[in-house]
Design an enzyme around this catalytic site. Structure first.
Site, PDB file in Angstrom:
ATOM      1  N   LYS A   1     -35.121  -9.056   5.356  1.00  0.00           N
ATOM      2  CA  LYS A   1     -35.253  -8.533   6.707  1.00  0.00           C
ATOM      3  C   LYS A   1     -35.717  -6.931   6.559  1.00  0.00           C
ATOM      4  O   LYS A   1     -34.743  -6.121   6.183  1.00  0.00           O
ATOM      5  CB  LYS A   1     -34.297  -8.522   7.576  1.00  0.00           C
ATOM      6  CG  LYS A   1     -34.375  -9.837   8.752  1.00  0.00           C
ATOM      7  CD  LYS A   1     -33.508  -9.811   9.784  1.00  0.00           C
ATOM      8  CE  LYS A   1     -34.001  -8.863  10.994  1.00  0.00           C
ATOM      9  NZ  LYS A   1     -33.348  -8.136  11.928  1.00  0.00           N
TER      10      LYS A   1
ATOM     11  N   GLY B   1     -36.029  -2.958   7.640  1.00  0.00           N
ATOM     12  CA  GLY B   1     -35.207  -1.957   8.422  1.00  0.00           C
ATOM     13  C   GLY B   1     -35.309  -0.560   8.009  1.00  0.00           C
ATOM     14  O   GLY B   1     -36.197   0.087   7.349  1.00  0.00           O
TER      15      GLY B   1
ATOM     16  N   CYS C   1     -20.945   0.011  -0.065  1.00  0.00           N
ATOM     17  CA  CYS C   1     -21.011  -0.943  -1.472  1.00  0.00           C
ATOM     18  C   CYS C   1     -22.357  -0.705  -1.982  1.00  0.00           C
ATOM     19  O   CYS C   1     -22.440  -0.317  -3.239  1.00  0.00           O
ATOM     20  CB  CYS C   1     -20.671  -2.262  -1.484  1.00  0.00           C
ATOM     21  SG  CYS C   1     -19.130  -2.827  -0.809  1.00  0.00           S
TER      22      CYS C   1
ATOM     23  N   LYS D   1     -24.433  -1.988  10.018  1.00  0.00           N
ATOM     24  CA  LYS D   1     -25.008  -3.402  10.438  1.00  0.00           C
ATOM     25  C   LYS D   1     -24.356  -3.850  11.766  1.00  0.00           C
ATOM     26  O   LYS D   1     -23.075  -3.451  11.919  1.00  0.00           O
ATOM     27  CB  LYS D   1     -25.252  -4.314   9.282  1.00  0.00           C
ATOM     28  CG  LYS D   1     -23.579  -4.802   8.921  1.00  0.00           C
ATOM     29  CD  LYS D   1     -23.743  -5.663   7.876  1.00  0.00           C
ATOM     30  CE  LYS D   1     -22.217  -5.971   7.372  1.00  0.00           C
ATOM     31  NZ  LYS D   1     -22.102  -7.281   6.377  1.00  0.00           N
TER      32      LYS D   1
ATOM     33  N   GLY E   1     -27.464   0.088   4.113  1.00  0.00           N
ATOM     34  CA  GLY E   1     -26.336   1.029   4.048  1.00  0.00           C
ATOM     35  C   GLY E   1     -25.110   0.338   3.649  1.00  0.00           C
ATOM     36  O   GLY E   1     -25.212  -0.768   3.007  1.00  0.00           O
TER      37      GLY E   1
ATOM     38  N   ASP F   1       0.932  -1.107  -0.147  1.00  0.00           N
ATOM     39  CA  ASP F   1       0.178  -0.012  -0.037  1.00  0.00           C
ATOM     40  C   ASP F   1       1.078   1.139  -0.014  1.00  0.00           C
ATOM     41  O   ASP F   1       2.056   1.159   0.688  1.00  0.00           O
ATOM     42  CB  ASP F   1      -0.952   0.056   1.229  1.00  0.00           C
ATOM     43  CG  ASP F   1      -2.082   0.858   1.047  1.00  0.00           C
ATOM     44  OD1 ASP F   1      -3.134   0.315   1.082  1.00  0.00           O
ATOM     45  OD2 ASP F   1      -1.939   2.220   0.945  1.00  0.00           O
TER      46      ASP F   1
HETATM   47  C1  UGA Z   1     -22.500  -6.175   0.657  1.00  0.00           C
HETATM   48  C2  UGA Z   1     -22.988  -7.930  -0.255  1.00  0.00           C
HETATM   49  O1  UGA Z   1     -23.775  -8.206   0.607  1.00  0.00           O
HETATM   50  C3  UGA Z   1     -21.621  -8.385  -0.301  1.00  0.00           C
HETATM   51  O2  UGA Z   1     -22.101  -9.732  -1.038  1.00  0.00           O
HETATM   52  C4  UGA Z   1     -20.539  -7.702  -1.171  1.00  0.00           C
HETATM   53  O3  UGA Z   1     -19.376  -8.421  -1.520  1.00  0.00           O
HETATM   54  C5  UGA Z   1     -20.271  -6.389  -0.523  1.00  0.00           C
HETATM   55  O4  UGA Z   1     -21.549  -5.546  -0.440  1.00  0.00           O
HETATM   56  C6  UGA Z   1     -19.306  -5.508  -1.369  1.00  0.00           C
HETATM   57  O5  UGA Z   1     -19.929  -5.084  -2.132  1.00  0.00           O
HETATM   58  O6  UGA Z   1     -18.339  -5.487  -0.839  1.00  0.00           O
HETATM   59  P1  UGA Z   1     -21.767  -5.418   2.868  1.00  0.00           P
HETATM   60  O7  UGA Z   1     -21.671  -4.194   2.307  1.00  0.00           O
HETATM   61  O8  UGA Z   1     -20.774  -6.256   3.962  1.00  0.00           O
HETATM   62  O9  UGA Z   1     -21.959  -6.673   1.824  1.00  0.00           O
HETATM   63  O10 UGA Z   1     -23.223  -5.655   3.728  1.00  0.00           O
HETATM   64  P2  UGA Z   1     -24.470  -6.572   3.707  1.00  0.00           P
HETATM   65  O11 UGA Z   1     -24.423  -7.561   4.742  1.00  0.00           O
HETATM   66  O12 UGA Z   1     -25.054  -6.988   2.362  1.00  0.00           O
HETATM   67  O13 UGA Z   1     -25.645  -5.286   4.403  1.00  0.00           O
HETATM   68  C7  UGA Z   1     -25.860  -4.419   3.689  1.00  0.00           C
HETATM   69  C8  UGA Z   1     -27.240  -3.590   4.353  1.00  0.00           C
HETATM   70  O14 UGA Z   1     -28.308  -4.311   4.128  1.00  0.00           O
HETATM   71  C9  UGA Z   1     -26.959  -3.445   5.810  1.00  0.00           C
HETATM   72  O15 UGA Z   1     -27.339  -2.200   6.078  1.00  0.00           O
HETATM   73  C10 UGA Z   1     -27.895  -4.537   6.499  1.00  0.00           C
HETATM   74  O16 UGA Z   1     -28.056  -3.753   7.676  1.00  0.00           O
HETATM   75  C11 UGA Z   1     -28.864  -4.150   5.335  1.00  0.00           C
HETATM   76  N1  UGA Z   1     -29.791  -5.472   5.386  1.00  0.00           N
HETATM   77  C12 UGA Z   1     -29.220  -6.841   5.035  1.00  0.00           C
HETATM   78  C13 UGA Z   1     -31.260  -5.322   5.947  1.00  0.00           C
HETATM   79  O17 UGA Z   1     -31.664  -4.466   5.967  1.00  0.00           O
HETATM   80  N2  UGA Z   1     -31.758  -6.715   5.876  1.00  0.00           N
HETATM   81  C14 UGA Z   1     -31.320  -7.808   5.401  1.00  0.00           C
HETATM   82  O18 UGA Z   1     -32.159  -8.890   5.356  1.00  0.00           O
HETATM   83  C15 UGA Z   1     -30.021  -8.039   5.000  1.00  0.00           C
END
Ligand code: UGA
Length: 427
Positions: free
Chosen positions: A248, A250, A257, A317, A254, A30
């Protein structure tokens, strides 16, 4: 294999650590000297469960600022640099281009260059072109698109036990290298061209965001119609074609990504002459969902002016201290704009929130302190510890027994029995 991972951010560090777990020898480079010296001393700049344990005292993983040296001693080079939103929805590719140039200047034998950063269709070809233009020693090389699908909080497991591995290349030689690289991982492998591989990443994230906006929209109907969104999601999710995950409701989705990638997909579609109205609406529904949570607080307090709102949860999250595009941050700003004061508690994200929200909110050292003398309590992140609180004690310390559970993670019946005015999302 000897591997150079360029970028010691979230994706780079997880990739580098997991590759050593798979038996490879990795140098993670980096340009940020401070970060590299901290990492060399065992200080991990991000909170990701399990990452510390792999990185610390790991002889197979070293850190450096010397990209040319890293490139020369490696068979594979992973590009894991960030591609932030430029401001107009398009991802900023300057770091990817800079790294491609440095790789081109440094290569002295055949290399497989693997792009893990989330990049628009055509970027693998662009990287090839930049390397070729700088390839003084005329070495052969291949550029492979191999997007990451890591979720914060479970990234190590996602890397080592993925749902699928996507390899975008038309080179037989590069495919052999990639097959050898991932030999120890048991997962379906999709081999396709670079463009399809690049698109799979955006399409997956935009689809997941759309699924979430869909259930959040259903929750708004449930609120008005007396239906229960949790039951609706359960009933839908048991249909195998729909699936129960990512249903789910909410306070809106957020993270760094989803917004960046949905906006980028809209731009990509525009470039190819398609108006992706569906994905635009996905983003709009998400903004509305955040406003809905604010209006639930407002409705119960009549007016936000001069009121204090206790907040439980700041990260986007549970399982992470990341507050990028966190609904909590946007909702707090909207509460403040309405004249409310905020006391917030989060088990790990407070330090990061302080940088964004400055001194404009009070940070509490426990959930109870965040609730003390507040006019309402608002749960914005479903950390496990929030489900087991002594809500009798909380009720006694609140000015009004109002609780807005934006994650539907609390027991509504129990809270109503205690005398709370409970507001969930769609129930
Ligand atoms: C997301 C994708 O899920 C990954 O597959 C991807 O690799 C990643 O982006 C990326 O592009 O790097 P991430 O940002 O870590 O992963 O978060 P998630 O677990 O997907 O959650 C995203 C948002 O959706 C959070 O705010 C979470 O609270 C919300 N969420 C998720 C809900 O409101 N309800 C659900 O049922 C699931």
């Amino acid at each position: 294999m000897n591997i150079c991972v360029v970028g010691a951010g979230y994706v780079g560090l997880v990739t580098a650590a997991c590759l050593t777990k798979m038996g490879h020898i990795v140098v993670c480079v980096d340009k940020d000297e401070g970060k590299i010296s901290a990492l060399s001393n065992g200080e991990i700049p991000i909170y990701e469960p399990g990452l510390d344990d792999i990185i610390k005292a790991n002889k197979k993983l070293t850190f450096s600022t010397d990209i040319a040296d890293g490139v020369r001693k490696s068979d594979l080079i992973f590009i894991c640099v960030s591609t932030p939103n430029r401001g107009d929805g398009e991802p900023d590719l300057s770091d990817v281009k800079e790294v491609a140039k440095k790789i081109g200047q440094a290569i002295d034998s055949y290399k497989t260059i693997v792009n893990k950063s989330t990049v628009p269709i055509g970027t693998a070809k662009l990287v090839e072109k930049i390397i070729e233009e700088n390839n003084a020693s005329s070495c052969s090389f291949d550029v492979v698109s191999n997007p990451e699908f890591l979720r914060e909080g479970s990234a190590i497991d996602n890397f080592l036990r993925p749902d699928r591995i996507v390899i975008g290349t038309s080179s037989e030689k590069a495919l052999q290298v990639m097959t050898k690289l991932y030999k120890s991982i048991d997962a379906p492998v999709i081999v396709t061209n670079q463009e399809s591989s690049e698109l799979i990443k955006y399409a997956s994230n935009a689809f997941l965001a759309t699924k979430l906006s869909f259930i959040n929209a259903i929750s708004q109907i449930c609120d008005k119609a007396g239906a229960n969104v949790d039951d609706a999601a359960k009933g839908m999710g048991l249909d195998k074609r729909i699936g129960s995950e990512f249903l789910k409701p909410g306070p809106g989705w957020g993270g760094s990504c989803f917004l960046k990638d949905t906006l980028a997909l809209v731009k990509i579609a525009e470039k190819y002459g398609y108006d992706f109205a569906l994905v635009k609406e996905t983003v709009r529904i998400n903004e509305k969902q955040q406003k809905l949570i604010v209006s639930k607080v407002e409705k119960n307090l009549k007016d936000l002016k001069g009121k204090r709102v206790g907040i439980l949860g700041l990260s986007f999250k549970p399982g992470t201290d990341d507050i990028r595009e966190s609904p909590a941050v946007n909702i707090i700003k909207q509460l403040q704009a309405g004249g409310a004061k905020v006391s917030a508690y989060d088990p790990v994200a407070q330090k990061k929130a302080e940088k964004v929200l400055d001194g404009s909110i009070d940070y509490a050292t426990s959930p109870y302190k965040a609730a003390a003398q507040a006019d309402a309590l608002l749960v914005l992140t479903e950390w496990d510890e929030f489900t087991n609180l002594d809500f009798g004690k909380i009720k006694n310390s609140l000015k009004n027994p109002v609780i807005v559970d934006a994650r539907n993670c609390l027991n509504k019946e129990h809270l109503e029995r205690l005398g709370f005015i409970y507001e969930g999302v769609g129930k």
